[in-house]
Write a protein that holds these residues in place. Structure first.
Motif, PDB file in Angstrom:
ATOM      1  N   PHE A 130       2.610  -9.668 -39.751  1.00 27.96           N
ATOM      2  CA  PHE A 130       2.935  -9.822 -38.333  1.00 27.96           C
ATOM      3  C   PHE A 130       1.877  -9.110 -37.489  1.00 27.96           C
ATOM      4  CE2 PHE A 130       4.866  -9.281 -34.266  1.00 27.96           C
ATOM      5  CZ  PHE A 130       5.815 -10.281 -34.131  1.00 27.96           C
ATOM      6  N   TRP A 131       1.504  -7.897 -37.910  1.00 28.32           N
ATOM      7  CA  TRP A 131       0.465  -7.135 -37.191  1.00 28.32           C
ATOM      8  C   TRP A 131      -0.848  -7.913 -37.165  1.00 28.32           C
ATOM      9  CZ3 TRP A 131      -4.222  -5.289 -39.041  1.00 28.32           C
ATOM     10  CH2 TRP A 131      -4.919  -4.423 -38.182  1.00 28.32           C
ATOM     11  N   LEU A 132      -1.220  -8.490 -38.316  1.00 25.76           N
ATOM     12  CA  LEU A 132      -2.471  -9.252 -38.396  1.00 25.76           C
ATOM     13  C   LEU A 132      -2.405 -10.485 -37.501  1.00 25.76           C
ATOM     14  CD1 LEU A 132      -5.242  -9.606 -39.676  1.00 25.76           C
ATOM     15  CD2 LEU A 132      -4.145 -10.844 -41.561  1.00 25.76           C
ATOM     16  N   MET A 133      -1.283 -11.184 -37.520  1.00 26.83           N
ATOM     17  CA  MET A 133      -1.129 -12.359 -36.658  1.00 26.83           C
ATOM     18  C   MET A 133      -1.208 -11.985 -35.190  1.00 26.83           C
ATOM     19  SD  MET A 133       1.922 -14.394 -38.637  1.00 26.83           S
ATOM     20  CE  MET A 133       1.989 -15.712 -37.418  1.00 26.83           C
ATOM     21  N   ASP A 134      -0.639 -10.841 -34.830  1.00 34.15           N
ATOM     22  CA  ASP A 134      -0.687 -10.384 -33.437  1.00 34.15           C
ATOM     23  C   ASP A 134      -2.125 -10.112 -33.012  1.00 34.15           C
ATOM     24  OD1 ASP A 134       0.328  -9.472 -30.924  1.00 34.15           O
ATOM     25  OD2 ASP A 134       0.136  -7.411 -31.619  1.00 34.15           O
ATOM     26  N   LYS A 135      -2.900  -9.475 -33.896  1.00 33.46           N
ATOM     27  CA  LYS A 135      -4.297  -9.173 -33.581  1.00 33.46           C
ATOM     28  C   LYS A 135      -5.134 -10.444 -33.446  1.00 33.46           C
ATOM     29  CE  LYS A 135      -3.673  -4.805 -33.437  1.00 33.46           C
ATOM     30  NZ  LYS A 135      -3.649  -4.143 -32.106  1.00 33.46           N
ATOM     31  N   LEU A 136      -4.738 -11.477 -34.177  1.00 32.02           N
ATOM     32  CA  LEU A 136      -5.470 -12.745 -34.129  1.00 32.02           C
ATOM     33  C   LEU A 136      -4.874 -13.720 -33.112  1.00 32.02           C
ATOM     34  CD1 LEU A 136      -6.012 -13.308 -37.964  1.00 32.02           C
ATOM     35  CD2 LEU A 136      -7.683 -12.479 -36.288  1.00 32.02           C
ATOM     36  N   SER A 137      -3.899 -13.231 -32.306  1.00 30.25           N
ATOM     37  CA  SER A 137      -3.221 -14.056 -31.294  1.00 30.25           C
ATOM     38  C   SER A 137      -2.557 -15.285 -31.904  1.00 30.25           C
ATOM     39  CB  SER A 137      -4.222 -14.485 -30.197  1.00 30.25           C
ATOM     40  OG  SER A 137      -4.776 -13.369 -29.551  1.00 30.25           O
ATOM     41  N   LEU A 138      -1.929 -15.089 -33.066  1.00 31.38           N
ATOM     42  CA  LEU A 138      -1.249 -16.178 -33.752  1.00 31.38           C
ATOM     43  C   LEU A 138       0.271 -16.049 -33.683  1.00 31.38           C
ATOM     44  CD1 LEU A 138      -3.494 -16.436 -36.949  1.00 31.38           C
ATOM     45  CD2 LEU A 138      -3.546 -17.895 -34.917  1.00 31.38           C
ATOM     46  N   THR A 139       0.755 -15.036 -32.982  1.00 32.03           N
ATOM     47  CA  THR A 139       2.193 -14.876 -32.817  1.00 32.03           C
ATOM     48  C   THR A 139       2.702 -15.928 -31.819  1.00 32.03           C
ATOM     49  OG1 THR A 139       1.623 -13.089 -31.283  1.00 32.03           O
ATOM     50  CG2 THR A 139       2.408 -12.448 -33.461  1.00 32.03           C
TER      51      THR A 139
END
Length: 262
Positions: free
Chosen positions: A62-71
């Protein structure tokens, strides 16, 4: 012997990687999603929106997706911030888009934000959200733009809604005449704004005049249909002959406070 040692090393490395992955999957599993700033949906519904796939159910991914704007991209939210209070909890702070006004049409109440996107529709009016009343054919889809058969009238509505918010005008409803002239109602004050593609000067002056009248609890009618900067505003107080009141001199963005209206 050397080959056997290398083979064992590979198995140890592979086993270690698998062990680390299993540890991360279970230790960082998201068990709680808390949300603040939500008004359109419940906590439970909002949590579901952020837990739709397996990657969103693990804090690391989830953290990685947030950093990549994939949330998730939510149409009714301007932006949101994500925090991680514990290895198993995600906290989301929403900044929702704001309803500026509604349109009452054929028993339906359609509420939109500053760009005309529909945020909510109801069969009963919402408290403390002013309305534009119209008989003009109005269509919409949730999170899509509100549309009207008369594009000019829709332009008037959007212009007025944003100006009322910008100048902090207190109003209850706006009704349109057969010739598309806007008539505003605020408590016991009726204001004829006329027809225009840009009401900026009228609303700027109105914000100061109306505020003073409401403060003094006056009752009557204002005629601003032919308003000009530094001109006069006709006020007809209930039971008293009409009075021409000098309009306030506008500042760069808002009108100065006017002289009290009799």
């Amino acid at each position: 012997m050397e080959k056997k040692r290398k083979k064992n090393t590979k198995w140890i490395v592979a086993g270690s990687i698998v062990a680390v992955l299993v540890f991360c999957v279970f230790f960082f599993r998201v068990k709680k999603v808390s949300v603040e700033g939500n008004t359109y949906y419940s906590q439970e519904k909002m949590a579901e929106m952020f837990q739709k796939n397996i990657l969103e159910k693990n804090l690391l991914t989830f953290w990685l997706m947030d950093k990549l704007s994939l949330t998730p991209k939510l149409p009714f939210v301007r932006e949101y911030e994500v925090a991680y209070p514990s290895p198993n909890e995600v906290h989301i702070k929403l900044y929702e888009k704001t309803i500026v006004a509604g349109i009452a049409y054929s028993g339906q109440y359609i509420y939109f934000e500053k760009d005309g996107m529909v945020l909510k529709s109801t069969s009963e009016p919402l408290d403390q959200i002013p309305l534009f009343e119209t008989d003009n054919l109005t269509t919409f889809s949730l999170y899509g733009p509100v549309e009207m058969e008369n594009d000019t009238l829709l332009g008037q509505i959007m212009n007025l809604a944003n100006l009322f918010q910008h100048y902090n005008v207190t109003w209850d409803k706006v009704v349109f005449t057969d010739s598309d002239e806007a008539v505003l109602y605020s408590a016991d004050i009726k204001v004829t704004l006329g027809k225009s593609d840009n009401y900026d000067e009228r609303v700027s002056a109105l914000s100061s005049i109306l505020g003073q009248m409401l403060k003094e609890k006056k009752k009557g009618e204002l005629d601003m249909s032919d308003y000009e900067v530094k001109g006069t505003v006709i006020f007809k107080q209930a039971g008293i002959p009409p009075v021409a009141t000098p309009s306030p001199t506008p500042a760069p963005e808002a009108a100065q406070a006017p002289s009290p209206v009799p």
